[in-house]
Design a protein around this motif. Sequence first.
Motif, PDB file in Angstrom:
ATOM      1  N   HIS A  66      59.636  96.950  -8.075  1.00 32.89           N
ATOM      2  CA  HIS A  66      58.426  97.405  -7.382  1.00 32.89           C
ATOM      3  C   HIS A  66      57.923  98.729  -7.972  1.00 32.89           C
ATOM      4  O   HIS A  66      56.728  98.920  -8.160  1.00 32.89           O
ATOM      5  CB  HIS A  66      58.685  97.570  -5.880  1.00 32.89           C
ATOM      6  CG  HIS A  66      58.811  96.272  -5.161  1.00 32.89           C
ATOM      7  ND1 HIS A  66      60.012  95.657  -4.963  1.00 32.89           N
ATOM      8  CD2 HIS A  66      57.875  95.466  -4.602  1.00 32.89           C
ATOM      9  CE1 HIS A  66      59.829  94.521  -4.311  1.00 32.89           C
ATOM     10  NE2 HIS A  66      58.534  94.380  -4.074  1.00 32.89           N
ATOM     11  N   VAL A  82      48.484 100.567  -2.842  1.00 32.58           N
ATOM     12  CA  VAL A  82      48.546 101.260  -1.555  1.00 32.58           C
ATOM     13  C   VAL A  82      49.680 100.682  -0.717  1.00 32.58           C
ATOM     14  O   VAL A  82      50.317 101.381   0.053  1.00 32.58           O
ATOM     15  CB  VAL A  82      47.193 101.140  -0.814  1.00 32.58           C
ATOM     16  CG1 VAL A  82      47.273 101.714   0.581  1.00 32.58           C
ATOM     17  CG2 VAL A  82      46.096 101.822  -1.614  1.00 32.58           C
ATOM     18  N   GLU A  83      49.935  99.397  -0.875  1.00 32.50           N
ATOM     19  CA  GLU A  83      51.019  98.706  -0.172  1.00 32.50           C
ATOM     20  C   GLU A  83      52.057  98.264  -1.198  1.00 32.50           C
ATOM     21  O   GLU A  83      51.778  98.221  -2.395  1.00 32.50           O
ATOM     22  CB  GLU A  83      50.491  97.472   0.550  1.00 32.50           C
ATOM     23  CG  GLU A  83      49.437  97.762   1.591  1.00 32.50           C
ATOM     24  CD  GLU A  83      48.870  96.481   2.213  1.00 32.50           C
ATOM     25  OE1 GLU A  83      48.361  96.580   3.317  1.00 32.50           O
ATOM     26  OE2 GLU A  83      48.950  95.409   1.581  1.00 32.50           O
ATOM     27  N   LEU A  84      53.228  97.919  -0.725  1.00 25.79           N
ATOM     28  CA  LEU A  84      54.275  97.411  -1.598  1.00 25.79           C
ATOM     29  C   LEU A  84      53.786  96.128  -2.276  1.00 25.79           C
ATOM     30  O   LEU A  84      53.348  95.196  -1.590  1.00 25.79           O
ATOM     31  CB  LEU A  84      55.536  97.126  -0.780  1.00 25.79           C
ATOM     32  CG  LEU A  84      56.814  96.834  -1.553  1.00 25.79           C
ATOM     33  CD1 LEU A  84      57.267  98.084  -2.314  1.00 25.79           C
ATOM     34  CD2 LEU A  84      57.901  96.380  -0.603  1.00 25.79           C
ATOM     35  N   LYS A  86      53.624  92.473  -3.725  1.00 20.61           N
ATOM     36  CA  LYS A  86      54.302  91.278  -3.216  1.00 20.61           C
ATOM     37  C   LYS A  86      54.775  90.421  -4.381  1.00 20.61           C
ATOM     38  O   LYS A  86      53.977  90.028  -5.237  1.00 20.61           O
ATOM     39  CB  LYS A  86      53.346  90.471  -2.346  1.00 20.61           C
ATOM     40  CG  LYS A  86      52.897  91.208  -1.107  1.00 20.61           C
ATOM     41  CD  LYS A  86      51.775  90.451  -0.391  1.00 20.61           C
ATOM     42  CE  LYS A  86      51.160  91.287   0.691  1.00 20.61           C
ATOM     43  NZ  LYS A  86      50.253  92.311   0.204  1.00 20.61           N
ATOM     44  N   VAL A 107      48.917  92.427  -6.017  1.00 20.71           N
ATOM     45  CA  VAL A 107      48.456  93.680  -5.409  1.00 20.71           C
ATOM     46  C   VAL A 107      47.025  93.464  -4.923  1.00 20.71           C
ATOM     47  O   VAL A 107      46.123  93.256  -5.723  1.00 20.71           O
ATOM     48  CB  VAL A 107      48.511  94.847  -6.426  1.00 20.71           C
ATOM     49  CG1 VAL A 107      47.929  96.111  -5.824  1.00 20.71           C
ATOM     50  CG2 VAL A 107      49.932  95.074  -6.899  1.00 20.71           C
ATOM     51  N   GLU A 109      45.724  95.577  -2.163  1.00 19.24           N
ATOM     52  CA  GLU A 109      45.245  96.887  -1.708  1.00 19.24           C
ATOM     53  C   GLU A 109      45.672  97.945  -2.723  1.00 19.24           C
ATOM     54  O   GLU A 109      46.866  98.111  -2.979  1.00 19.24           O
ATOM     55  CB  GLU A 109      45.820  97.218  -0.331  1.00 19.24           C
ATOM     56  CG  GLU A 109      45.387  96.263   0.767  1.00 19.24           C
ATOM     57  CD  GLU A 109      43.903  96.334   1.070  1.00 19.24           C
ATOM     58  OE1 GLU A 109      43.325  97.443   0.989  1.00 19.24           O
ATOM     59  OE2 GLU A 109      43.316  95.289   1.378  1.00 19.24           O
ATOM     60  N   TRP A 110      44.692  98.652  -3.270  1.00 18.01           N
ATOM     61  CA  TRP A 110      44.988  99.661  -4.285  1.00 18.01           C
ATOM     62  C   TRP A 110      43.892 100.716  -4.290  1.00 18.01           C
ATOM     63  O   TRP A 110      42.841 100.532  -3.700  1.00 18.01           O
ATOM     64  CB  TRP A 110      45.131  99.013  -5.666  1.00 18.01           C
ATOM     65  CG  TRP A 110      43.944  98.195  -6.086  1.00 18.01           C
ATOM     66  CD1 TRP A 110      43.717  96.871  -5.802  1.00 18.01           C
ATOM     67  CD2 TRP A 110      42.821  98.636  -6.840  1.00 18.01           C
ATOM     68  NE1 TRP A 110      42.522  96.470  -6.341  1.00 18.01           N
ATOM     69  CE2 TRP A 110      41.946  97.533  -6.994  1.00 18.01           C
ATOM     70  CE3 TRP A 110      42.463  99.851  -7.407  1.00 18.01           C
ATOM     71  CZ2 TRP A 110      40.749  97.616  -7.686  1.00 18.01           C
ATOM     72  CZ3 TRP A 110      41.261  99.934  -8.108  1.00 18.01           C
ATOM     73  CH2 TRP A 110      40.424  98.819  -8.242  1.00 18.01           C
TER      74      TRP A 110
END
Length: 157
Positions: A66, A82-84, A86, A107, A109-110
């Motif tokens: 990650h 912005v989020e981990l 997937k 990804v 959200e970034w």
Amino acid sequence: MEDWKRIVEPYSRPFFFALSRTTRGKTLGVRGLVLDKDQRVLLIEHTYLEGWWLPGGGVDAAETAHEAVARELREEAGVNPVELPKLISVHSNEQFFPGDHVLLFRVDEWEPVEMKAQGEIKNVGFFALDKLPDNINGGSLRRIQEALMGFPPDPIW
């Protein structure tokens, strides 16, 4: 003019692979499938390889997969998750580099950040699924088709 890197790459590849094997053991790579608000996919063009690719690279020592995909996205494309990210799929890269595997992360959200690539990226762009570049890397195209177009998964990159 950076075409010299594409000429040198096939000759330098064995040395890079040998170095990677001694510093990493079995190698692991990551690629990021990044979408913008219009559902266009992020692709990069290297200075040393032909075609457009999903951004990514190797997982370094003491780094999680990650962390590696997030670092590669920041460095190569100026994208900070912005989020981990997937995990979508795992693929053998045996044909290109024996003992190597590639993890594909999605990804959604970034945020944009400053790109930190040092001469390795020629172009960065977002492409609609019906307008992907003609010279997209085959493995990158198959991953996009599998993740976004319902194609059956292939364990080979």
